[in-house]
Design an enzyme around this catalytic site. Structure first.
Site, PDB file in Angstrom:
ATOM      1  N   GLU A  26     -11.127   5.215   3.852  1.00 53.98           N
ATOM      2  CA  GLU A  26     -10.820   6.216   4.873  1.00 53.98           C
ATOM      3  C   GLU A  26     -11.986   6.379   5.846  1.00 53.98           C
ATOM      4  O   GLU A  26     -11.768   6.560   7.042  1.00 53.98           O
ATOM      5  CB  GLU A  26     -10.460   7.555   4.232  1.00 53.98           C
ATOM      6  CG  GLU A  26      -9.150   7.556   3.461  1.00 53.98           C
ATOM      7  CD  GLU A  26      -7.905   7.368   4.321  1.00 53.98           C
ATOM      8  OE1 GLU A  26      -7.987   7.458   5.573  1.00 53.98           O
ATOM      9  OE2 GLU A  26      -6.829   7.137   3.749  1.00 53.98           O
TER      10      GLU A  26
ATOM     11  N   TYR B 148       0.841  -1.202   0.000  1.00 51.80           N
ATOM     12  CA  TYR B 148       0.000   0.000   0.000  1.00 51.80           C
ATOM     13  C   TYR B 148       0.878   1.255   0.000  1.00 51.80           C
ATOM     14  O   TYR B 148       0.666   2.168  -0.788  1.00 51.80           O
ATOM     15  CB  TYR B 148      -0.941  -0.004   1.214  1.00 51.80           C
ATOM     16  CG  TYR B 148      -1.741   1.267   1.332  1.00 51.80           C
ATOM     17  CD1 TYR B 148      -2.775   1.531   0.436  1.00 51.80           C
ATOM     18  CD2 TYR B 148      -1.454   2.205   2.308  1.00 51.80           C
ATOM     19  CE1 TYR B 148      -3.508   2.706   0.519  1.00 51.80           C
ATOM     20  CE2 TYR B 148      -2.181   3.381   2.399  1.00 51.80           C
ATOM     21  CZ  TYR B 148      -3.203   3.623   1.507  1.00 51.80           C
ATOM     22  OH  TYR B 148      -3.916   4.796   1.586  1.00 51.80           O
TER      23      TYR B 148
ATOM     24  N   TRP C  47      -5.230   1.486  10.452  1.00 50.19           N
ATOM     25  CA  TRP C  47      -5.202   1.354   8.996  1.00 50.19           C
ATOM     26  C   TRP C  47      -4.917  -0.091   8.601  1.00 50.19           C
ATOM     27  O   TRP C  47      -5.435  -0.584   7.600  1.00 50.19           O
ATOM     28  CB  TRP C  47      -4.168   2.308   8.397  1.00 50.19           C
ATOM     29  CG  TRP C  47      -4.275   2.355   6.904  1.00 50.19           C
ATOM     30  CD1 TRP C  47      -3.340   1.951   6.009  1.00 50.19           C
ATOM     31  CD2 TRP C  47      -5.392   2.803   6.124  1.00 50.19           C
ATOM     32  NE1 TRP C  47      -3.814   2.115   4.725  1.00 50.19           N
ATOM     33  CE2 TRP C  47      -5.069   2.641   4.775  1.00 50.19           C
ATOM     34  CE3 TRP C  47      -6.644   3.316   6.446  1.00 50.19           C
ATOM     35  CZ2 TRP C  47      -5.951   2.974   3.747  1.00 50.19           C
ATOM     36  CZ3 TRP C  47      -7.514   3.650   5.412  1.00 50.19           C
ATOM     37  CH2 TRP C  47      -7.158   3.479   4.088  1.00 50.19           C
TER      38      TRP C  47
END
Length: 187
Positions: free
Chosen positions: A39, A17, A47
């Protein structure tokens, strides 16, 4: 390779990522929608949790096809809430549909979400000097302004912290650490 120090080196999804997505200027409508959804799911969670559940979310939300998600029924969203592979937060799951609807309205009004969001930075990424990720802001005046407007447009779970994270991830704000080898590549 020197990466931002926040990258969890034990998780290949995290590394990929960072190396292939985070902070790269993003203009693809589909990818912008998926990233915005991710998000919003992240609020209050790590995350890493979101990355680990990304494929399950893609499957649950029909590959983030905007029109399909915008037309999902309450019953379909309720079914997603039974799936242990996603974050089963009712407000976040239902916000995905509301955000697809708002995204489509933005496309109608501005021609594309890309045009809308990038207009806030005059189509040029803001490059910040970040010695350590812990010194980067959680929100800015810009993310406050965008958050306020997105909420007016019907978006959910788009507070200024979420919006700033989105701006970073989509490359509108380059907050790669100064020592990261990807800092200059993201411009």
């Amino acid at each position: 390779m020197k990466r931002c120090s926040w990258v969890k080196m034990t998780n290949p999804l995290y590394i990929a990522y960072h190396d292939q997505e985070w902070g790269q200027p993003l203009h693809d409508e589909h990818a912008l929608f998926e990233l915005l959804c991710m998000e919003t799911y992240q609020a209050g969670l790590s995350w890493e949790t979101i990355l680990n559940k990304r494929d399950a979310f893609r499957q649950a939300f029909h590959g983030y096809d905007l029109n399909t998600v915008a037309q999902m029924t309450d019953a379909e969203l309720e079914e997603i809430l039974q799936n242990p592979d996603v974050i089963r937060n009712r407000l976040k799951i239902f916000a995905t549909r509301a955000n697809a609807q708002a995204f489509l309205k933005i496309q109608e009004t501005y021609g594309s979400f890309d045009s809308y969001i990038w207009s806030y930075v005059d189509n040029q990424a803001i490059v910040n000097s970040v010695a350590d990720y812990r010194t980067a802001p959680a929100k800015t005046d810009l993310s406050e302004q965008i958050s306020k407007d997105m909420k007016k447009q019907g978006f959910k779970f788009v507070g200024p912290v979420c919006v700033y994270s989105f701006l970073q991830a989509a490359g509108l704000v380059n907050d790669h650490e100064d020592e990261c080898e990807l800092k200059d590549l993201a411009e």
